[in-house]
Write a protein that holds these residues in place. Structure first.
Motif, mmCIF file in Angstrom:
data_model
loop_
_atom_site.group_PDB
_atom_site.id
_atom_site.type_symbol
_atom_site.label_atom_id
_atom_site.label_comp_id
_atom_site.label_asym_id
_atom_site.label_seq_id
_atom_site.Cartn_x
_atom_site.Cartn_y
_atom_site.Cartn_z
ATOM 1 N N THR A 55 37.110 29.583 42.562
ATOM 2 C CA THR A 55 38.563 29.755 42.390
ATOM 3 C C THR A 55 38.910 30.389 41.043
ATOM 4 O OG1 THR A 55 38.860 27.538 41.397
ATOM 5 C CG2 THR A 55 39.014 27.712 43.805
ATOM 6 N N ILE A 56 37.959 30.447 40.119
ATOM 7 C CA ILE A 56 38.292 30.816 38.741
ATOM 8 C C ILE A 56 38.564 32.312 38.572
ATOM 9 C CG2 ILE A 56 37.358 30.927 36.399
ATOM 10 C CD1 ILE A 56 36.042 28.194 36.967
ATOM 11 N N ALA A 57 37.640 33.168 38.974
ATOM 12 C CA ALA A 57 37.833 34.610 38.777
ATOM 13 C C ALA A 57 39.085 35.129 39.480
ATOM 14 C CB ALA A 57 36.589 35.368 39.227
ATOM 15 N N PRO A 58 39.333 34.763 40.750
ATOM 16 C CA PRO A 58 40.564 35.237 41.392
ATOM 17 C C PRO A 58 41.827 34.783 40.674
ATOM 18 C CG PRO A 58 39.038 34.380 43.032
ATOM 19 C CD PRO A 58 38.479 34.011 41.688
ATOM 20 N N ALA A 59 41.809 33.581 40.109
ATOM 21 C CA ALA A 59 42.989 33.074 39.405
ATOM 22 C C ALA A 59 43.295 33.893 38.163
ATOM 23 C CB ALA A 59 42.782 31.612 39.032
ATOM 24 N N LEU A 60 42.269 34.516 37.564
ATOM 25 C CA LEU A 60 42.441 35.303 36.346
ATOM 26 C C LEU A 60 42.813 36.752 36.616
ATOM 27 C CD1 LEU A 60 39.393 33.963 34.297
ATOM 28 C CD2 LEU A 60 41.814 33.491 33.864
ATOM 29 N N ASP A 61 42.813 37.154 37.857
ATOM 30 C CA ASP A 61 43.116 38.545 38.201
ATOM 31 C C ASP A 61 44.545 38.893 37.783
ATOM 32 O OD1 ASP A 61 42.647 41.085 39.340
ATOM 33 O OD2 ASP A 61 43.708 40.481 41.156
ATOM 34 N N ALA A 87 34.227 33.589 32.541
ATOM 35 C CA ALA A 87 35.085 34.439 33.369
ATOM 36 C C ALA A 87 36.205 35.063 32.548
ATOM 37 C CB ALA A 87 35.670 33.624 34.519
ATOM 38 N N ALA A 88 36.747 34.302 31.582
ATOM 39 C CA ALA A 88 37.809 34.830 30.726
ATOM 40 C C ALA A 88 37.301 36.010 29.901
ATOM 41 C CB ALA A 88 38.334 33.723 29.812
ATOM 42 N N LYS A 89 36.078 35.893 29.404
ATOM 43 C CA LYS A 89 35.482 36.998 28.642
ATOM 44 C C LYS A 89 35.260 38.209 29.543
ATOM 45 C CE LYS A 89 31.550 38.115 25.649
ATOM 46 N NZ LYS A 89 32.371 38.586 24.526
ATOM 47 N N SER A 90 34.753 37.967 30.757
ATOM 48 C CA SER A 90 34.509 39.073 31.697
ATOM 49 C C SER A 90 35.810 39.763 32.084
ATOM 50 C CB SER A 90 33.803 38.550 32.949
ATOM 51 O OG SER A 90 32.530 38.030 32.639
ATOM 52 N N ALA A 91 36.898 38.990 32.142
ATOM 53 C CA ALA A 91 38.193 39.558 32.527
ATOM 54 C C ALA A 91 38.862 40.303 31.387
ATOM 55 C CB ALA A 91 39.108 38.440 33.026
ATOM 56 N N GLY A 121 33.152 31.071 20.106
ATOM 57 C CA GLY A 121 32.059 32.030 20.201
ATOM 58 C C GLY A 121 32.204 33.049 21.314
ATOM 59 N N SER A 122 33.278 32.955 22.095
ATOM 60 C CA SER A 122 33.448 33.851 23.246
ATOM 61 C C SER A 122 33.789 35.286 22.855
ATOM 62 C CB SER A 122 34.558 33.321 24.156
ATOM 63 O OG SER A 122 35.833 33.447 23.522
ATOM 64 N N GLY A 123 34.288 35.468 21.638
ATOM 65 C CA GLY A 123 34.723 36.795 21.220
ATOM 66 C C GLY A 123 36.170 37.093 21.576
#
Length: 281
Positions: A55-61, A87-91, A121-123
């Motif tokens: 559910t995480i990646a779709p929610a960040l779209d 996922a937040a970093k990837s988005a 540390g996520s950047g």
């Protein structure tokens, strides 16, 4: 300021206050909730379930920033929140705000402190908020039921003092952190005074119009009550740690952060009790 913010834990006590504050300020938000039926009506919502990482990646779209909250009293929070941070970093999010807890930075092994390090540390430009115990635990949280039904507060807090803070003040600081924005900072949030639970019960008694008493339990008594209420052992152990911190006086510190960030003083416990008197009647 970020254009669209996903607020996780949006159906919880603090999450609801944050959603309301952001919407009132005209901020575009999306609620992240496990059950869509629990979301605030009229505000976009998506499923966000730590037990279901799909559910995480779709929610960040389409989202620019993330307000991240761990499930309360969860010893497995690190494992649950790590996929969300990845996922937040990837988005490519522009800002991540973590709601941690007062004092988490004094124990490097504490789950919330580990999560703080992962966020830092996520950047991603970050804000860490560490609020103390919520005043609203007494009016709509886990202490409300015993106050209304038994005229009592039953905890292993000893006579330790706590600088309780209102969720409305936490929400106001979170809003300012996105609006200004405030990044690269770790902020400890408290109310304007430090009270023990007998003093808190006194303010509640005055507002409710009847006596409400604090009953100091042993750690074993508190654990037995939590067990009888069906709480898992990991949560009971977490509670034991939290209230050992209170008994030790480590929840008593007061910071000026709410006033410095929002430009107004934080709510006093007496005023909180007056505003929420109906919860105990």
């Amino acid at each position: 300021m970020s254009n669209s913010i996903l607020i996780t834990g949006a159906s919880g006590v603090l999450g609801r206050a944050i959603v309301s504050a952001f919407v009132e300020a005209g901020v575009t938000v999306r609620q992240g909730v496990r059950n869509l039926n629990s979301a605030k009506a009229g505000v976009p919502a998506v499923r966000w379930d730590y037990a279901d990482p799909s559910t995480i990646a779709p929610a960040l779209d389409g989202i620019d920033a993330l307000l991240l909250m761990a499930p309360p009293l969860d010893a497995e929070a690190v494992a649950k929140l790590t996929p969300a941070i990845v996922a937040a970093k990837s988005a490519g999010l522009s800002h991540i705000l973590l709601i941690s807890a007062f004092g988490a930075n004094y124990n490097e092994q504490a789950p919330l402190r580990v999560i703080e390090h992962l966020v830092i540390g996520s950047g991603i430009p970050y804000t860490i908020l560490r609020p103390n115990f919520f005043m609203e635990n007494f009016s709509e949280g886990f202490l409300a039921g015993s106050i209304k039904a038994q005229n009592g507060i039953f905890l292993a807090a000893g006579d330790g003092k706590t600088s309780f803070i209102s969720i409305d003040d936490i929400a106001a600081v979170a809003l300012a952190a996105f609006q200004k924005p405030l990044t690269g900072v770790e902020l400890d949030l408290t109310g304007p005074e430090s009270l023990d639970h007998t003093e808190a019960a006194g303010f509640i008694s005055e507002a409710a119009g009847r006596p409400v008493a604090y009953h100091a339990l042993t750690e074993e008594q508190m654990a037995a009550g939590a067990r009888a209420a069906g709480l898992p052992e990991s949560t009971i152990a977490y509670m034991a740690v939290l209230y050992s911190i209170v008994r030790g006086g480590f929840a008593a510190g007061i910071t000026p952060v709410v006033g410095e960030v929002t430009g107004r003083p934080p709510l006093t416990f007496a005023e909180f009790a007056r505003r929420n008197a109906a919860a105990w009647r």
